[in-house]
Design an enzyme around this catalytic site. Structure first.
Site, PDB file in Angstrom:
ATOM      1  N   ARG A 115      41.981  37.561  42.133  1.00  0.00           N
ATOM      2  CA  ARG A 115      42.846  38.212  42.443  1.00  0.00           C
ATOM      3  C   ARG A 115      44.385  37.646  41.802  1.00  0.00           C
ATOM      4  NH1 ARG A 115      43.923  40.545  48.339  1.00  0.00           N
ATOM      5  NH2 ARG A 115      41.566  40.617  48.052  1.00  0.00           N
ATOM      6  N   SER A 175      43.634  44.989  47.206  1.00  0.00           N
ATOM      7  CA  SER A 175      43.753  45.372  48.656  1.00  0.00           C
ATOM      8  C   SER A 175      45.097  45.654  49.217  1.00  0.00           C
ATOM      9  CB  SER A 175      43.090  44.028  49.398  1.00  0.00           C
ATOM     10  OG  SER A 175      43.063  44.593  50.823  1.00  0.00           O
ATOM     11  N   LYS A 228      36.644  42.610  43.358  1.00  0.00           N
ATOM     12  CA  LYS A 228      35.685  42.154  44.468  1.00  0.00           C
ATOM     13  C   LYS A 228      34.368  42.274  43.865  1.00  0.00           C
ATOM     14  CE  LYS A 228      38.638  43.086  48.446  1.00  0.00           C
ATOM     15  NZ  LYS A 228      38.933  43.948  49.764  1.00  0.00           N
ATOM     16  N   HIS A 251      38.533  44.152  60.186  1.00  0.00           N
ATOM     17  CA  HIS A 251      37.342  44.231  59.193  1.00  0.00           C
ATOM     18  C   HIS A 251      36.286  44.534  60.402  1.00  0.00           C
ATOM     19  CE1 HIS A 251      38.658  43.397  55.177  1.00  0.00           C
ATOM     20  NE2 HIS A 251      39.251  42.302  55.617  1.00  0.00           N
TER      21      HIS A 251
END
Length: 447
Positions: free
Chosen positions: A14, A98, A108, A325
């Protein structure tokens, strides 16, 4: 040579586009990925950020050049990519940052069956290969095909939660201009649920608010809209729609720990005696409720790679984190906020009480929320906490940072994986005790 250490994180890649992450690097990552994990094919999806289609296409070029086929699923949520990886039994790559601001993007990665790829399971080797130079291909290139799996994904989720026969519900959904604007209509259409949409237009510049429901400021529009529309609940998703936050009919947030306990009870009704994973900063109510319903709670470190590994080791049916999550064995042990949302809708619609009453059964303690402190010496501060709480009447463990527990309170302090931060979570039986413990630990953390 760019600083790969700055963008290869614990769980993904990222960085800022194009200064840290560009199409040339994405192409190299694709090539390195299939050399590290030899495979006949890779499935690739991307979110709505302006840079995502180009990065995904470059990654696919790198994969195909090494001789592997590519299945491009186009616009997708992260859990839709996990679905494709599981259903097609192929490794996958999802291009998303995200909840990060618009200037970021990321990758990812997962192995076939949505198994995670992190620093301890592939990212370190990919970094080494990128730094050394990815070997040139030595065979024929693979094929690249496009495939839309959105409706297959939606059908699969609906097969896991039965919403037939529930009372009609009205739900406000804040997609934050992220991928939930793409997936929610596909999943909820045809169910006894009326959706009031907020910010469903896919826009990776996030013109209304950042798609980060962890920040309370980003929940305000949803909190106002739920009572204004006379809705039964609200749902807020992050940018790649793998996390889901819940708002009750009064506009108050429902703790992700309460959602974890609620879903756990539903899953245990389906499989009595099953194991349920919870990380060490979820509410103490979660293992209590799991045990009360005949389940076996299993405690883990924070982070999806630890949750998924422990689910695989123990065969747990479900797992939840306080960051919203939610992981399901029937979804290849991957996290999916949409499936958790379906469970909440089914639980609410299957009984007459409002969500505030239903959720109260799963919310027993007062929590501080996660409090971050920038510190120069995280290790030294944790050592200072250990000295301050060296008391034989307390329980202390080192599973992730330091956790100290008394009869009526506990706290955890752990270091960030990527920043010079210490993260504090406190929970107690009442607000005054929580505040007292919180302030005492913060005095040590902040010196």
């Amino acid at each position: 040579m760019r600083d790969l250490g700055a963008i290869i994180k614990a769980y993904d890649i990222r960085g800022v586009v194009p200064e840290q992450l560009d199409e040339a690097l994405a192409r190299e990552v694709g090539a390195a990925f299939v050399r590290l994990f030899p495979t006949p094919g890779v499935v690739v999806g991307h979110d709505m950020r302006p840079s995502s289609p180009g990065l995904a296409a470059a990654f696919a070029e790198g994969v195909a050049a090494q001789g592997a086929d590519v299945v491009l699923i186009g616009l997708a949520s992260t859990d839709e990519l996990y679905y494709a990886s599981g259903a097609l039994d192929l490794p996958g790559a999802m291009f998303t940052a995200s909840h990060n601001p618009a200037r970021y993007n990321g990758i990812k990665l997962c192995r076939a069956g949505a198994s995670p790829v992190g620093q301890d399971s592939g990212l370190t080797e990919i970094r080494a290969m990128l730094e050394a130079g990815v070997p040139a291909p030595d065979g024929a290139p693979g094929r690249v095909e496009q495939r839309d799996v959105l409706h297959e994904y939606a059908d699969y989720l609906r097969s896991l939660v039965d919403l037939r026969g529930i009372r009609p519900l009205r739900v406000v959904v804040d997609a934050g201009n992220g991928m939930a604007g793409h997936t929610v209509p596909a999943v909820l259409t045809g169910l006894p649920v009326t959706v009031v949409p907020l910010y469903f237009d896919l826009d990776g510049t996030f013109p209304n608010h950042e798609a980060n429901p962890l920040d309370p400021a980003n929940l305000r529009d949803l909190q106002a809209a739920v009572p204004a529309h006379g809705a039964d609940l609200g749902l807020a998703f992050d940018g790649d729609a793998d996390r889901c936050f819940v708002i009750d009919e009064r506009g108050d947030p429902v703790s992700p720990s309460a959602v974890t306990a609620l879903v756990a009870v539903r899953e245990l009704a389906r499989e009595p005696g099953a194991k349920v994973i919870h990380n060490l900063i979820t509410s103490r109510a979660v293992p209590e409720i799991v045990s009360e319903h005949g389940g076996r709670p299993v405690r883990t470190r924070v982070g999806h790679s630890f949750i998924k590994a422990e689910m695989a080791r123990t065969g747990a049916i479900f797992g939840g984190e306080h960051s919203a999550h939610y992981y399901f064995r029937d979804f290849w042990r991957a996290d999916t906020g949409m499936l958790a949302a379906l469970h909440v809708l089914a639980a609410l619609g299957g009984q007459p009480e409002p969500l505030s009453v239903l959720a109260a059964d799963f919310d027993r303690y007062v929590g501080s929320g996660e409090i971050n402190s920038t510190v120069a010496d995280p290790t030294g501060r944790i050592a200072a906490i250990r000295r301050a709480y060296d008391d034989p009447t307390l329980q202390v463990d080192d599973l992730d940072g330091i956790t100290v527990a008394a009869k009526d309170w506990w706290f955890n302090v752990r270091a960030s994986n990527t920043e010079p931060l210490l993260r504090l979570n406190v929970e107690a039986g009442d607000k005054a005790t929580m505040a007292r413990v919180r302030d005492a630990v913060l005095d040590i953390v902040r010196g």
